[in-house]
Scaffold this motif. Sequence first.
Motif, PDB file in Angstrom:
ATOM      1  N   VAL A  18       1.248  -1.158  -0.181  1.00  0.00           N
ATOM      2  CA  VAL A  18       0.445   0.502   0.024  1.00  0.00           C
ATOM      3  C   VAL A  18       0.636   1.265   0.247  1.00  0.00           C
ATOM      4  N   TRP A  19       2.005   0.943   0.414  1.00  0.00           N
ATOM      5  CA  TRP A  19       3.378   2.776   0.295  1.00  0.00           C
ATOM      6  C   TRP A  19       2.871   3.000  -0.741  1.00  0.00           C
ATOM      7  N   GLY A  20       2.832   2.997  -2.151  1.00  0.00           N
ATOM      8  CA  GLY A  20       2.868   3.987  -3.181  1.00  0.00           C
ATOM      9  C   GLY A  20       1.704   3.956  -3.684  1.00  0.00           C
ATOM     10  N   SER A  21       0.215   3.741  -2.529  1.00  0.00           N
ATOM     11  CA  SER A  21      -0.765   4.647  -3.205  1.00  0.00           C
ATOM     12  C   SER A  21      -1.261   5.175  -2.205  1.00  0.00           C
ATOM     13  N   TRP A  22       0.210   5.033  -0.604  1.00  0.00           N
ATOM     14  CA  TRP A  22      -0.696   6.206  -0.001  1.00  0.00           C
ATOM     15  C   TRP A  22      -0.055   7.383  -0.135  1.00  0.00           C
ATOM     16  N   ALA A  23       1.185   7.155  -1.422  1.00  0.00           N
ATOM     17  CA  ALA A  23       2.698   8.314  -1.113  1.00  0.00           C
ATOM     18  C   ALA A  23       1.715   8.916  -2.209  1.00  0.00           C
ATOM     19  N   ARG A  30       3.148  17.842   0.839  1.00  0.00           N
ATOM     20  CA  ARG A  30       4.720  18.119   0.932  1.00  0.00           C
ATOM     21  C   ARG A  30       5.041  17.601   0.240  1.00  0.00           C
ATOM     22  N   PRO A  31       5.151  18.115  -1.135  1.00  0.00           N
ATOM     23  CA  PRO A  31       6.026  17.004  -2.668  1.00  0.00           C
ATOM     24  C   PRO A  31       7.500  17.428  -1.809  1.00  0.00           C
ATOM     25  N   ASP A  32       7.759  18.629  -1.449  1.00  0.00           N
ATOM     26  CA  ASP A  32       9.351  19.162  -0.703  1.00  0.00           C
ATOM     27  C   ASP A  32       9.929  17.362  -0.304  1.00  0.00           C
ATOM     28  N   ARG A  33       9.353  16.785   0.762  1.00  0.00           N
ATOM     29  CA  ARG A  33       9.551  15.830   1.713  1.00  0.00           C
ATOM     30  C   ARG A  33       9.800  14.610   0.617  1.00  0.00           C
ATOM     31  N   PHE A  34       9.309  14.343  -0.168  1.00  0.00           N
ATOM     32  CA  PHE A  34       9.747  12.787  -0.642  1.00  0.00           C
ATOM     33  C   PHE A  34      10.305  13.692  -1.800  1.00  0.00           C
ATOM     34  N   ALA A  35      10.610  14.811  -2.881  1.00  0.00           N
ATOM     35  CA  ALA A  35      12.153  14.810  -3.083  1.00  0.00           C
ATOM     36  C   ALA A  35      13.190  14.443  -2.804  1.00  0.00           C
ATOM     37  N   THR A  36      12.930  15.521  -1.520  1.00  0.00           N
ATOM     38  CA  THR A  36      14.084  15.264  -1.283  1.00  0.00           C
ATOM     39  C   THR A  36      14.535  13.353  -0.279  1.00  0.00           C
ATOM     40  N   PHE A  37      13.519  12.827   0.147  1.00  0.00           N
ATOM     41  CA  PHE A  37      13.780  11.559   0.318  1.00  0.00           C
ATOM     42  C   PHE A  37      14.164  10.945  -0.665  1.00  0.00           C
ATOM     43  N   GLY A  38      13.985  11.255  -1.986  1.00  0.00           N
ATOM     44  CA  GLY A  38      14.190  10.400  -2.872  1.00  0.00           C
ATOM     45  C   GLY A  38      15.852  10.633  -3.305  1.00  0.00           C
ATOM     46  N   SER A  39      16.088  12.302  -3.148  1.00  0.00           N
ATOM     47  CA  SER A  39      17.559  12.598  -3.441  1.00  0.00           C
ATOM     48  C   SER A  39      18.752  12.146  -2.699  1.00  0.00           C
ATOM     49  N   THR A  47      15.163  18.537  -9.213  1.00  0.00           N
ATOM     50  CA  THR A  47      15.061  19.512 -10.982  1.00  0.00           C
ATOM     51  C   THR A  47      14.274  20.557 -10.821  1.00  0.00           C
ATOM     52  N   GLY A  48      13.703  21.186  -9.629  1.00  0.00           N
ATOM     53  CA  GLY A  48      12.544  22.324  -9.319  1.00  0.00           C
ATOM     54  C   GLY A  48      11.318  21.901  -9.180  1.00  0.00           C
ATOM     55  N   ASN A  49      10.926  21.044  -9.339  1.00  0.00           N
ATOM     56  CA  ASN A  49       9.934  20.720  -9.227  1.00  0.00           C
ATOM     57  C   ASN A  49       9.673  19.274  -8.985  1.00  0.00           C
ATOM     58  N   ALA A  50       9.089  19.916  -7.661  1.00  0.00           N
ATOM     59  CA  ALA A  50       8.963  19.776  -6.293  1.00  0.00           C
ATOM     60  C   ALA A  50       8.133  17.955  -6.232  1.00  0.00           C
ATOM     61  N   ASN A  51       6.577  18.389  -7.473  1.00  0.00           N
ATOM     62  CA  ASN A  51       5.684  17.619  -7.797  1.00  0.00           C
ATOM     63  C   ASN A  51       6.587  16.443  -8.353  1.00  0.00           C
ATOM     64  N   GLN A  52       7.026  16.812  -9.609  1.00  0.00           N
ATOM     65  CA  GLN A  52       7.571  15.474 -10.310  1.00  0.00           C
ATOM     66  C   GLN A  52       9.152  14.779  -9.932  1.00  0.00           C
ATOM     67  N   ALA A  57      10.261  10.092  -6.937  1.00  0.00           N
ATOM     68  CA  ALA A  57      10.687   8.903  -5.947  1.00  0.00           C
ATOM     69  C   ALA A  57       9.946   8.009  -5.456  1.00  0.00           C
ATOM     70  N   ILE A  58       8.793   8.106  -5.371  1.00  0.00           N
ATOM     71  CA  ILE A  58       8.436   6.635  -4.968  1.00  0.00           C
ATOM     72  C   ILE A  58       8.231   5.930  -6.352  1.00  0.00           C
ATOM     73  N   GLU A  59       8.625   6.016  -7.709  1.00  0.00           N
ATOM     74  CA  GLU A  59       8.345   5.309  -7.811  1.00  0.00           C
ATOM     75  C   GLU A  59       9.764   5.130  -8.037  1.00  0.00           C
ATOM     76  N   LYS A  60      11.287   5.414  -7.532  1.00  0.00           N
ATOM     77  CA  LYS A  60      11.835   4.485  -7.837  1.00  0.00           C
ATOM     78  C   LYS A  60      11.686   3.982  -6.290  1.00  0.00           C
ATOM     79  N   THR A  61      10.963   3.503  -5.764  1.00  0.00           N
ATOM     80  CA  THR A  61      11.471   3.221  -4.095  1.00  0.00           C
ATOM     81  C   THR A  61      10.382   2.284  -4.636  1.00  0.00           C
ATOM     82  N   GLU A  62       8.965   1.850  -5.141  1.00  0.00           N
ATOM     83  CA  GLU A  62       8.867   0.795  -5.582  1.00  0.00           C
ATOM     84  C   GLU A  62       9.442   0.069  -6.546  1.00  0.00           C
TER      85      GLU A  62
END
Length: 122
Positions: A18-23, A30-39, A47-52, A57-62
């Motif tokens: 369920v993690w990816g669906s939750w994410a 807070r897209p910046d937190r997920f972006a930082t997590f991925g970084s 990239t400066g586009n926090a949503n992207q 980051a969500i895709e890489k985690t999955e």
Amino acid sequence: HELSGMYNSAHGATLTAVWGSWARFVYKNRPDRFATFGSDLFNLPLTGNANQDALRAIEKTEEFFQLIDLPVNIKELVGTQSEEQIKELSYKCTFGETRTIGSFMKLGLKEIKEIYQLANAK
């Protein structure tokens, strides 16, 4: 916990299912937190586009979960759930609609049900 209990599945596997669906449901809070997590975790460039960046980051985690043979949706974990099963899981998760869960974003019955539906549809 409810998925583990209902299907006698390992807790870690139910989390990855369920993690990816939750994410994807909460990241816009807070897209910046997920972006930082991925970084930080995967060395993904910001990239400066926090949503992207968050979605990447969500895709890489999955992808990582799949690499170590863990499910990334409920279908992979236990098969497709019925709407009644999703409703029961959501209800139990909220202790009969008496509580919310989550600190990143408060989730009630409606939100939890939507997350389970997303994880069931993938």
